[in-house]
Design an enzyme around this catalytic site. Sequence first.
Site, PDB file in Angstrom:
ATOM      1  N   ASP A 396       0.865  -1.182   0.000  1.00  0.00           N
ATOM      2  CA  ASP A 396       0.000   0.000   0.000  1.00  0.00           C
ATOM      3  C   ASP A 396       0.900   1.231   0.000  1.00  0.00           C
ATOM      4  O   ASP A 396       2.010   1.181  -0.534  1.00  0.00           O
ATOM      5  CB  ASP A 396      -0.942  -0.018   1.211  1.00  0.00           C
ATOM      6  CG  ASP A 396      -2.271   0.676   0.927  1.00  0.00           C
ATOM      7  OD1 ASP A 396      -2.243   1.874   0.622  1.00  0.00           O
ATOM      8  OD2 ASP A 396      -3.326   0.035   1.013  1.00  0.00           O
ATOM      9  N   HIS A 419       2.284   2.002  -3.210  1.00  0.00           N
ATOM     10  CA  HIS A 419       1.366   2.964  -3.826  1.00  0.00           C
ATOM     11  C   HIS A 419       1.897   4.384  -3.789  1.00  0.00           C
ATOM     12  O   HIS A 419       1.159   5.326  -4.029  1.00  0.00           O
ATOM     13  CB  HIS A 419      -0.003   2.895  -3.133  1.00  0.00           C
ATOM     14  CG  HIS A 419      -0.732   1.615  -3.376  1.00  0.00           C
ATOM     15  ND1 HIS A 419      -1.990   1.367  -2.868  1.00  0.00           N
ATOM     16  CD2 HIS A 419      -0.389   0.500  -4.061  1.00  0.00           C
ATOM     17  CE1 HIS A 419      -2.387   0.151  -3.239  1.00  0.00           C
ATOM     18  NE2 HIS A 419      -1.425  -0.385  -3.954  1.00  0.00           N
TER      19      HIS A 419
END
Length: 589
Positions: A396, A419
């Site tokens: 993430d 991310h």
Amino acid sequence: MATLEACYLNPLYFLLTNLTSVCSLRTSQAHTNTFHAANRYQDRRMKLRVKGFGLLLLLVLLALCSTIDVCDARRGQHWRPRSSPGSSLFKRKGKPKKGSSHRQHGVNRPSPKQPVTPPAGPGVGKGYQTPYQPTPSPNPSPISPVSPSPKPSPANGNAHSSPKPPSPSCGKGNQPPAPPPVAASQGAVFNVVDFGAKGDGVSDDTKAFQAAWAAACKQGSSTVLVPSELEFLVGPISFSGPYCKPNILFQLEGTILAPTNAKAWGSGLLQWLEFTKLNGLSIQGSGVINGRGQQWWTYSDPNDDEDDDTQYNQELERMPQVKPTALRFYGSFNVVVAGITIVNSSQCHLKFDNCQGVLVHDLTISSPENSLNTDGIHLQNSKDVSIHHTNLACGDDCISIQTGCSNIYIHNVNCGPGHGISIGGLGRDNTKACVSNVTVRDVNMFRTMTGVRIKTWQGGIGLVQDVRFSNIQVSEVQTPIMIDQFYCDKRTCTNQTSAVAVSGVQYENIRGTFTIKPVHFACSDSSPCSGITLTGVQLRPVQIPHYHLNNPFCWQAFGELYTPTIPPVACLQIGKPAGNNLQSYNDIC
């Protein structure tokens, strides 16, 4: 007649008369010479006085010029005398300052052009650059380390005058937050082995860690030692204050393992290792915190056969749905985390909540890129945070900055996979969210989903303000630059009018390669993005199988292009949004 003749006839009288005339003439000439000599003397004295006065005037002028800053005049500022050393010394001695009614003069930033009418549809805007059609690069260059570089000077545009770029913003007063002091080993040392820890990776050592911590709490300025070459199985534990004495050092040299059986987690816990309400805590060393999050991750290893996958899924069903954060700090001051490694957390690896004065450096975080919701570092309601020289790879956000954060300084970080570095999501469930004074610079990003991103939910309120992204090197990043005020992590989200405002975001020297879209600015109709500036943005496409390249996208995004960009971001609207009266941060937050 007789008298005259007698005179002429008298030689003596004639001689005397001539002598008298000669004497009178010479006396007259002597007086004349004396008068001229006196005049010449007066003239010489006058000339000497004039020269002396001129020399004195020249010295006075030189003295006055030495106290004037000529460079200020060249920059368009008023000349002002410098303060003498005596006056500075006088001020330092504590003389109170008197008020002043005049304003300080400086260089005025050129006023922006008139606002451009918002486009009728997404992706249409006005700028000074031509539309861009991406051309894939067959052989992308490998990523190279980022080094701090000077800010480029603005270049002249084609149809837009070159304004002066804003000064870098980094916290209050353009200064990074002061890091907390790094604790050194001092006082008593409490070795967890001395309190009964086995360190065999199988026996439960939770109680031994609790006992060692309790002893250090009472002592203060002490060290809890987790020795090297041992593996300690530790269940959910809270190392809490506020009755602990300050300045405790948690020296981690060995490995701490999380339990893998469902019974250890009960119905579900939000954190595994927690430190709460402490002052002056430091966790450092070369040890490892292993969350063993494979028990929660919902992915299958392609190297495993079907029988192993079935057994894995059966084990997964027995684990609670709530996944714990590996290491969390709450309500603490002057926290240092340095040198350690955190791997395979079931969810977030490292979290700071309601903390002030945080220093993180030389940290390594690692988990597979397909491990869901495994943020690297998560910040919430925390202030004066510095993160540097850290390697982050996760499933993430490498770093997630949530509401209530200010004075955040991130630099010299490697991110990927993951991310990217994100502010948000903010404003979920119609809540207020405020973030300010964030600087992210000198960062490498490799194969991340986004680069630097701001994401907000529809329906929220609040403000993101004074954000600077500088010297970001991206390699095969899907979308390097993104502001998304329509963030949604579900298939569909309800359209709402209000939004968390975004203002004053600087993008400087964002360079490298992208695989989907270079720039994505999707801003709210009711609260457009304002004050977006682009300087030295150079992003080139790389064709990846199954990826479709797109042009830069802008919707209700306003700001300035200080230099030409690659590709041209023609959709950014120059100036300010019409009728948008953005309130100050203090008024909103």
